[in-house]
Design a protein around this motif. Structure first.
Motif, PDB file in Angstrom:
ATOM      1  N   LEU A 109     -15.109 -26.195 -52.438  1.00  0.00           N
ATOM      2  CA  LEU A 109     -15.025 -26.883 -52.906  1.00  0.00           C
ATOM      3  C   LEU A 109     -16.470 -27.768 -52.477  1.00  0.00           C
ATOM      4  O   LEU A 109     -17.402 -27.448 -51.959  1.00  0.00           O
ATOM      5  CB  LEU A 109     -14.444 -28.291 -51.678  1.00  0.00           C
ATOM      6  N   LEU A 110     -17.439 -28.166 -53.574  1.00  0.00           N
ATOM      7  CA  LEU A 110     -18.753 -28.333 -53.935  1.00  0.00           C
ATOM      8  C   LEU A 110     -19.035 -29.536 -54.947  1.00  0.00           C
ATOM      9  O   LEU A 110     -18.955 -29.801 -56.119  1.00  0.00           O
ATOM     10  CB  LEU A 110     -19.458 -26.799 -55.329  1.00  0.00           C
ATOM     11  N   PRO A 111     -19.484 -29.887 -53.816  1.00  0.00           N
ATOM     12  CA  PRO A 111     -19.803 -31.041 -54.371  1.00  0.00           C
ATOM     13  C   PRO A 111     -21.109 -31.815 -55.065  1.00  0.00           C
ATOM     14  O   PRO A 111     -21.816 -30.700 -55.111  1.00  0.00           O
ATOM     15  CB  PRO A 111     -20.498 -32.345 -53.086  1.00  0.00           C
ATOM     16  N   ILE A 116     -17.592 -27.131 -49.112  1.00  0.00           N
ATOM     17  CA  ILE A 116     -16.876 -25.886 -47.780  1.00  0.00           C
ATOM     18  C   ILE A 116     -15.987 -25.289 -48.616  1.00  0.00           C
ATOM     19  O   ILE A 116     -15.424 -24.788 -50.244  1.00  0.00           O
ATOM     20  CB  ILE A 116     -15.055 -26.157 -47.106  1.00  0.00           C
ATOM     21  N   VAL A 117     -14.821 -24.191 -47.939  1.00  0.00           N
ATOM     22  CA  VAL A 117     -14.011 -22.996 -48.125  1.00  0.00           C
ATOM     23  C   VAL A 117     -12.680 -23.357 -48.012  1.00  0.00           C
ATOM     24  O   VAL A 117     -12.725 -23.814 -46.420  1.00  0.00           O
ATOM     25  CB  VAL A 117     -14.882 -21.716 -48.985  1.00  0.00           C
ATOM     26  N   ARG A 118     -11.531 -23.168 -48.754  1.00  0.00           N
ATOM     27  CA  ARG A 118     -10.434 -23.277 -47.704  1.00  0.00           C
ATOM     28  C   ARG A 118      -9.758 -21.988 -48.086  1.00  0.00           C
ATOM     29  O   ARG A 118      -9.720 -21.479 -49.054  1.00  0.00           O
ATOM     30  CB  ARG A 118      -9.502 -24.468 -48.148  1.00  0.00           C
ATOM     31  N   LEU A 125      -1.584 -18.084 -42.748  1.00  0.00           N
ATOM     32  CA  LEU A 125      -2.218 -19.323 -42.130  1.00  0.00           C
ATOM     33  C   LEU A 125      -3.435 -19.778 -43.190  1.00  0.00           C
ATOM     34  O   LEU A 125      -4.152 -19.363 -43.919  1.00  0.00           O
ATOM     35  CB  LEU A 125      -3.455 -18.755 -40.911  1.00  0.00           C
ATOM     36  N   ILE A 126      -4.138 -20.993 -43.499  1.00  0.00           N
ATOM     37  CA  ILE A 126      -5.271 -21.460 -44.068  1.00  0.00           C
ATOM     38  C   ILE A 126      -6.804 -22.096 -42.831  1.00  0.00           C
ATOM     39  O   ILE A 126      -6.475 -22.900 -41.513  1.00  0.00           O
ATOM     40  CB  ILE A 126      -4.487 -23.416 -44.360  1.00  0.00           C
ATOM     41  N   ILE A 127      -7.219 -21.317 -43.143  1.00  0.00           N
ATOM     42  CA  ILE A 127      -8.402 -21.438 -42.114  1.00  0.00           C
ATOM     43  C   ILE A 127      -9.496 -22.282 -43.395  1.00  0.00           C
ATOM     44  O   ILE A 127     -10.209 -22.290 -44.846  1.00  0.00           O
ATOM     45  CB  ILE A 127      -9.012 -20.433 -42.110  1.00  0.00           C
ATOM     46  N   GLU A 128     -10.281 -23.141 -42.975  1.00  0.00           N
ATOM     47  CA  GLU A 128     -11.547 -23.764 -43.356  1.00  0.00           C
ATOM     48  C   GLU A 128     -12.957 -22.933 -42.655  1.00  0.00           C
ATOM     49  O   GLU A 128     -13.257 -23.405 -41.992  1.00  0.00           O
ATOM     50  CB  GLU A 128     -10.786 -25.826 -43.686  1.00  0.00           C
ATOM     51  N   ASP A 129     -14.313 -22.825 -44.336  1.00  0.00           N
ATOM     52  CA  ASP A 129     -14.793 -23.336 -43.231  1.00  0.00           C
ATOM     53  C   ASP A 129     -16.178 -23.208 -44.139  1.00  0.00           C
ATOM     54  O   ASP A 129     -16.327 -23.874 -45.840  1.00  0.00           O
ATOM     55  CB  ASP A 129     -15.507 -21.534 -43.380  1.00  0.00           C
ATOM     56  N   ASN A 130     -17.740 -23.882 -43.778  1.00  0.00           N
ATOM     57  CA  ASN A 130     -18.736 -24.294 -44.317  1.00  0.00           C
ATOM     58  C   ASN A 130     -19.156 -23.093 -45.535  1.00  0.00           C
ATOM     59  O   ASN A 130     -18.895 -22.257 -44.777  1.00  0.00           O
ATOM     60  CB  ASN A 130     -19.803 -24.749 -43.478  1.00  0.00           C
ATOM     61  N   LEU A 131     -19.373 -23.455 -46.815  1.00  0.00           N
ATOM     62  CA  LEU A 131     -20.152 -22.608 -47.839  1.00  0.00           C
ATOM     63  C   LEU A 131     -22.106 -22.409 -47.081  1.00  0.00           C
ATOM     64  O   LEU A 131     -22.079 -23.376 -46.984  1.00  0.00           O
ATOM     65  CB  LEU A 131     -20.123 -23.239 -48.811  1.00  0.00           C
TER      66      LEU A 131
END
Length: 239
Positions: free
Chosen positions: A131-133, A200-202, A233-239
Motif C-alpha cells: 500500500l503506497l499512499p 506498508i506491505v501486508r 499468518l498475516i504479517i504487516e511491515d513498513n515498506l
C-alpha cells in the motif's frame, strides 16, 4: 479506480470491490480467456476466447448496478497513450509484471494517486499487498522491490510458461487464491478509507506443511519463518 490485470487475482478483487460499494471501475488487460484460465477466474467456459475485461466489466455492471465498470482490452502502456491518471483516485496493479510497476510509478509522479501492488507467489504459498499512499513510490534506489518481498526464493522449475492468467503459471486452486483476494481487497479498502498514512506491505503466508505439499525442499526466507507453524499468518511491515 483503475485496476490493471483481470486474471486470477484481478477478476475476483474487482468483483469484491464492486460489492463493497466502489462506484466506478476501469479495468485494463489485453488478454483473452482460455480454457486453462477458467479454474482460477470468475468468468466461465462461456467466455473462452473473449476479452477478459470486456466480459468482466459487463458482468459487474449487470450484477452490481451501482458500479459502473468499463473494460479496455489493451495493455496499460497503450491505454496510457490515450488516457491519463488525472481523474483516477487509486490504482491497483495486479499483473505481477515489472514493466507495469515501473510505468505506473512514473505516471504517479505526475499525479497524487494512491497505489496498491499485489501479487501471489507460486501455489499461493504467500500473497502480498503493498500500500503506497500518494507521494510514496514503488521504486527506490532504482530497484524493483518485488523479489525482495517474496517469502520464498523459488527454484526455476516451479515457474512454467503457459497460457494462464498472467505471463507465467503455477499450479494452485481457486480456494487458495481466495486468501490473496481477501488480503488485496481489504488493503485497498483501507487505503480508500485513509486508514493507511505511510507505505506498508501486508503478507499472507502459509505454513511449512503447505509448502511441503506443494514442492519438495522449499524453505522460507528468514523473515518469513515465523509463519512456519501456522496454517496461515498475516504479517504487516513498513515498506
Amino acid at each position: 479506480m483503475l485496476i490493471i490485470g483481470a486474471g486470477a487475482l484481478g477478476s475476483p478483487v474487482a468483483e469484491q470491490l464492486a460489492k463493497s460499494g466502489v462506484g466506478k471501475l476501469t479495468l485494463v488487460d489485453d488478454d483473452t480467456l482460455s480454457s486453462a484460465n477458467i479454474g482460477r477466474h470468475t468468468l466461465g467456459a462461456n467466455s473462452i476466447g473473449s476479452s477478459k475485461v470486456d466480459r468482466l466489466a459487463k458482468s459487474i455492471s449487470v450484477r452490481w448496478a451501482s458500479c459502473n465498470a468499463l473494460g479496455f482490452s489493451m495493455s496499460i502502456q497503450k491505454w496510457l497513450k490515450n488516457n491519463t491518471l488525472i481523474d483516477v483516485d487509486i490504482v491497483l496493479d495486479l499483473t505481477g509484471e515489472p514493466d507495469v510497476r515501473l510505468r505506473i510509478d512514473q505516471e504517479r509522479k505526475k499525479n497524487n494517486i494512491d497505489l496498491v501492488i499485489a501479487w501471489m507467489e507460486p501455489y499461493v504459498a504467500s500473497a502480498h499487498a503493498c500500500l503506497l499512499p500518494a507521494g510514496d513510490f514503488w521504486v527506490t534506489n532504482d530497484a524493483d522491490r518485488l523479489k525482495s518481498l517474496n517469502a520464498i526464493d523459488w527454484p526455476d522449475e516451479v515457474i512454467l510458461n503457459e497460457p494462464a492468467c498472467s505471463s507465467s503459471f503455477q499450479s494452485y486452486t481457486s480456494a487458495a487464491a481466495t486468501h490473496a483476494v481477501a488480503l488485496t481487497t481489504e488493503a485497498t479498502l483501507d487505503l480508500i478509507d485513509k486508514k493507511v498514512e505511510s507505505p506498508i506491505v501486508r503478507h499472507w503466508i502459509r505454513g511449512q506443511k503447505y509448502l511441503d505439499k506443494c514442492h519438495t525442499g522449499l524453505q522460507f526466507k528468514e523473515w518469513a519463518k515465523k509463519a512456519s507453524d501456522f496454517d496461515g499468518l498475516i504479517i504487516e511491515d513498513n515498506l
